[in-house]
Design a protein around this motif. Sequence first.
Motif, PDB file in Angstrom:
ATOM      1  N   THR A 193      92.966   6.816  23.768  1.00 48.52           N
ATOM      2  CA  THR A 193      91.645   7.029  22.986  1.00 48.52           C
ATOM      3  C   THR A 193      91.040   8.531  23.533  1.00 48.52           C
ATOM      4  O   THR A 193      91.667   9.128  24.475  1.00 48.52           O
ATOM      5  CB  THR A 193      90.638   5.769  23.239  1.00 48.52           C
TER       6      THR A 193
ATOM      7  N   GLY B 258      84.073   8.974  21.672  1.00 47.16           N
ATOM      8  CA  GLY B 258      83.471   9.345  20.168  1.00 47.16           C
ATOM      9  C   GLY B 258      84.480   8.779  18.947  1.00 47.16           C
ATOM     10  O   GLY B 258      84.402   9.127  17.955  1.00 47.16           O
ATOM     11  N   CYS B 259      85.639   8.078  19.346  1.00 48.93           N
ATOM     12  CA  CYS B 259      86.603   8.025  18.537  1.00 48.93           C
ATOM     13  C   CYS B 259      86.204   6.597  17.721  1.00 48.93           C
ATOM     14  O   CYS B 259      86.428   5.460  18.387  1.00 48.93           O
ATOM     15  CB  CYS B 259      88.009   7.813  19.044  1.00 48.93           C
ATOM     16  N   HIS B 260      85.809   6.666  16.520  1.00 48.03           N
ATOM     17  CA  HIS B 260      85.320   5.659  15.587  1.00 48.03           C
ATOM     18  C   HIS B 260      86.395   4.650  15.384  1.00 48.03           C
ATOM     19  O   HIS B 260      86.251   3.720  15.077  1.00 48.03           O
ATOM     20  CB  HIS B 260      84.543   6.099  14.424  1.00 48.03           C
ATOM     21  N   LEU B 261      87.717   5.321  15.060  1.00 48.08           N
ATOM     22  CA  LEU B 261      88.935   4.512  14.675  1.00 48.08           C
ATOM     23  C   LEU B 261      89.414   3.596  15.904  1.00 48.08           C
ATOM     24  O   LEU B 261      89.859   2.495  15.873  1.00 48.08           O
ATOM     25  CB  LEU B 261      90.035   5.522  14.461  1.00 48.08           C
ATOM     26  N   CYS B 262      89.307   4.097  17.200  1.00 48.29           N
ATOM     27  CA  CYS B 262      89.430   3.270  18.365  1.00 48.29           C
ATOM     28  C   CYS B 262      88.470   2.188  18.440  1.00 48.29           C
ATOM     29  O   CYS B 262      88.893   1.066  18.779  1.00 48.29           O
ATOM     30  CB  CYS B 262      89.360   4.260  19.555  1.00 48.29           C
ATOM     31  N   GLU B 263      87.147   2.469  18.232  1.00 46.04           N
ATOM     32  CA  GLU B 263      86.122   1.217  17.923  1.00 46.04           C
ATOM     33  C   GLU B 263      86.622   0.214  17.114  1.00 46.04           C
ATOM     34  O   GLU B 263      86.495  -0.849  17.260  1.00 46.04           O
ATOM     35  CB  GLU B 263      84.728   1.831  17.800  1.00 46.04           C
ATOM     36  N   GLN B 264      86.973   0.699  16.104  1.00 47.26           N
ATOM     37  CA  GLN B 264      87.682  -0.356  14.908  1.00 47.26           C
ATOM     38  C   GLN B 264      88.643  -0.927  15.323  1.00 47.26           C
ATOM     39  O   GLN B 264      88.755  -2.421  15.247  1.00 47.26           O
ATOM     40  CB  GLN B 264      87.904   0.400  13.557  1.00 47.26           C
TER      41      GLN B 264
ATOM     42  N   MET C 258      93.978   0.369  13.704  1.00 44.13           N
ATOM     43  CA  MET C 258      92.612   0.042  13.319  1.00 44.13           C
ATOM     44  C   MET C 258      92.960  -0.414  11.838  1.00 44.13           C
ATOM     45  O   MET C 258      91.992  -0.961  11.423  1.00 44.13           O
ATOM     46  CB  MET C 258      91.697   1.320  13.128  1.00 44.13           C
TER      47      MET C 258
END
Length: 115
Positions: free
Chosen positions: A8, A11-17, A66
């Motif tokens: 990751t 700030g990776c929003h795809l990682c959060e998903q 994701m």
Amino acid sequence: MTRLRLYTTLGCHLCEQLEALLVTLCATPYRLDRVEISDDDALVERYGVRIPVLVDEAGVELDRGMEPDRLAAWLAERGWLDEAAWQRLQQQRSSETPPEAVKGATLRGGRRYLG
């Protein structure tokens, strides 16, 4: 406990998903080790355009985890998929209004455009 690694970056929003889906769909207890790729040029070279990348203990990688279907299949191959949670998620996704059904919206290349 199963150990998973997530490549990751901050700030990776795809990682959060992916992490949110993993919490929902993984039926086995796991420990998630996050690896920040920006600290290592070799990791940036290998994973920079592929993150999030989820890796199991055997070293098998999952790109684009994701995407619910991809993550569910990857978990199912290992016997880790919470089938009931997967069914609920699929029902929820099928009841949502598809982008092409929104008045005035057009779908091009997988993206919704209004107007």
